[in-house]
Design an enzyme around this catalytic site. Structure first.
Site, mmCIF file in Angstrom:
data_model
loop_
_atom_site.group_PDB
_atom_site.id
_atom_site.type_symbol
_atom_site.label_atom_id
_atom_site.label_comp_id
_atom_site.label_asym_id
_atom_site.label_seq_id
_atom_site.Cartn_x
_atom_site.Cartn_y
_atom_site.Cartn_z
ATOM 1 N N LYS A 188 0.755 -1.238 -0.002
ATOM 2 C CA LYS A 188 -0.001 -0.034 -0.015
ATOM 3 C C LYS A 188 0.978 1.248 -0.050
ATOM 4 C CE LYS A 188 0.573 1.373 4.456
ATOM 5 N NZ LYS A 188 0.975 2.612 4.870
ATOM 6 N N THR A 245 -3.690 5.342 3.935
ATOM 7 C CA THR A 245 -2.396 5.980 3.359
ATOM 8 C C THR A 245 -2.532 7.005 2.241
ATOM 9 O OG1 THR A 245 -1.481 3.963 4.429
ATOM 10 C CG2 THR A 245 0.010 5.346 3.046
ATOM 11 N N VAL A 276 10.879 8.139 7.520
ATOM 12 C CA VAL A 276 10.860 7.158 6.710
ATOM 13 C C VAL A 276 9.669 6.835 5.720
ATOM 14 C CG1 VAL A 276 9.770 5.284 8.057
ATOM 15 C CG2 VAL A 276 11.300 4.486 6.359
#
Ligand SMILES: NC(=O)C1=CN([C@@H]2O[C@H](COP(=O)(O)OP(=O)(O)OC[C@H]3O[C@@H](n4cnc5c(N)ncnc54)[C@H](OP(=O)(O)O)[C@@H]3O)[C@@H](O)[C@H]2O)C=CC1
Ligand SMILES: O=C(CO)COP(=O)(O)O
Length: 333
Positions: A188, A245, A276
């Site tokens: 994803k 997301t 990250v």
């Protein structure tokens, strides 16, 4: 219970806070002594969770041996690129047989392994689980309701970890399909880069919805080829996390895509972000897995070409949904 969380970034700190509020004796390991000192003295972690007070009882250390020895349950929230090394370092001080839970969403670049597979390789005999789902850290810190999934093959371990994590507005589900859950969480992030590019280029919502839907098909196809179950990808660890997301401005992966869509270089974006974005690295492993299983996965392959500098984000978007020859497109599938 004495719980150690490795990694004092956004998600590790959030999970350690949740567990502390659940009355566990949580100890978080930060590789930076300054971060450990800040958590202990000021009860904040401003670099990653600006403005959020942490529970006063949450303790931090920069001593990995101390962190390992504390654990009756080990939770690992370092980025996937540091996952194996960190486990190797804690191994000598870890109590035998304690469960190890991965928070990290990605695939190991060279081995193509999922994080629970890395746990099993480095720490044989320890039950391995993954915590995954639509869990944007800052929303959970803000006390907003969220659902998450504990994925492990062993139902007894799953139920025990579910009991440990369950708290207030965090609803914890179990799933025995570890492959489906981990592939969903890893892939994803790649699709979020693709939808971020769409955002940056200013395309319409129809197009973004198309990318999300076809992205879900890619998550599902790869997970099933690897032995996962399609129903997992329709749930929290697949569609749920994909939607969160791809639509949230809080997502780092979507942010990377959006900036690429505006014409900025990947190096500049990552340097400025200081956090990250796992999709940038996982896309390399995802393409190799697609090759191994003979899968088309056009969105994943296109994002790989953007990340490696082979094509621009603008060019990518022109062809993102048009890689199948006309007449051979079917949905779902
Ligand atoms: N943030 C979120 O909402 C969610 C994140 N995740 C996943 O959790 C994992 C961690 O993400 P997140 O906490 O957000 O990341 P962040 O970028 O917020 O923090 C990264 C953390 O890892 C540490 N770190 C970086 N490199 C190394 C290394 N080589 N060795 C040891 N420690 C290192 C950093 O330490 P330092 O400060 O010293 O650089 C920092 O504590 C990722 O796989 C992510 O996909 C999953 C669900 C939600
Ligand atoms: O995994 C996440 C939400 O579930 C966080 O996504 P990002 O890493 O893109 O911020």
């Amino acid at each position: 219970m004495r719980i150690t969380v490795l990694g004092a970034g956004s998600w590790g700190t959030t999970v350690a806070s949740v567990l502390t509020r659940r009355d566990h004796e949580s100890l978080i390991w930060a590789r930076s002594p300054a971060t450990a000192d800040e958590i202990n003295a000021k009860h904040t972690n401003e670099r990653y969770l600006e403005g959020f007070p942490l529970p006063g009882r949450l303790r931090a250390t920069a001593d990995l041996a101390e962190a390992a020895a504390h654990a009756e349950l080990l939770v690992v929230g370092v980025p996937t690129g540091a996952f194996r090394d960190t486990l190797v370092q804690v191994r000598p001080n870890l109590h035998p047989w304690i469960p190890v839970v991965s928070l990290s969403k990605g695939l190991e670049r060279d081995s193509l392994l999922r994080m629970t597979e890395v746990i099993k390789e480095v720490l044989p005999g320890h039950p391995a689980a993954a915590l995954t789902g639509p869990n944007l850290a800052k929303e959970i810190m803000a006390g907003m309701a969220a659902a998450t999934v504990i994925a492990t093959e062993d139902l007894t371990v799953a139920t025990e970890i579910q009991r440990v994590f369950r708290r207030g507005l965090l609803r914890v589900y179990t799933n025995h399909d570890v492959i489906g859950c981990e592939v969903g969480g890893a892939l994803k992030n790649v699709v979020a880069i693709a939808t971020g590019i769409a955002q940056g280029l200013g395309v319409g919502d129809n197009t973004r919805a198309g990318v999300i839907s076809r992205g879900l098909a890619e998550l599902t196809t790869l997970a099933v080829a690897m032995g996962g179950e399609p129903s997992t990808l329709a749930g929290l660890a697949g569609m749920g996390d994909l939607v969160a997301t791809c639509i949230s401005p809080q997502s780092r992966n979507r942010h990377v895509g959006e900036q690429l869509g505006r014409g900025r270089s990947l190096d500049d974006i990552l340097a400025e972000m200081g956090q990250v974005a796992e999709g940038v690295k996982t896309v390399h492993a995802a393409v190799r897995l697609a090759d191994r299983h003979g899968l088309a996965m056009p969105i994943t392959r296109t994002i790989h070409r953007v990340v490696t500098g082979d094509i621009t984000a603008e060019h990518a978007y022109g062809g993102l949904l048009r890689t199948h020859p006309a007449g051979h497109e079917s949905d779902p599938g």
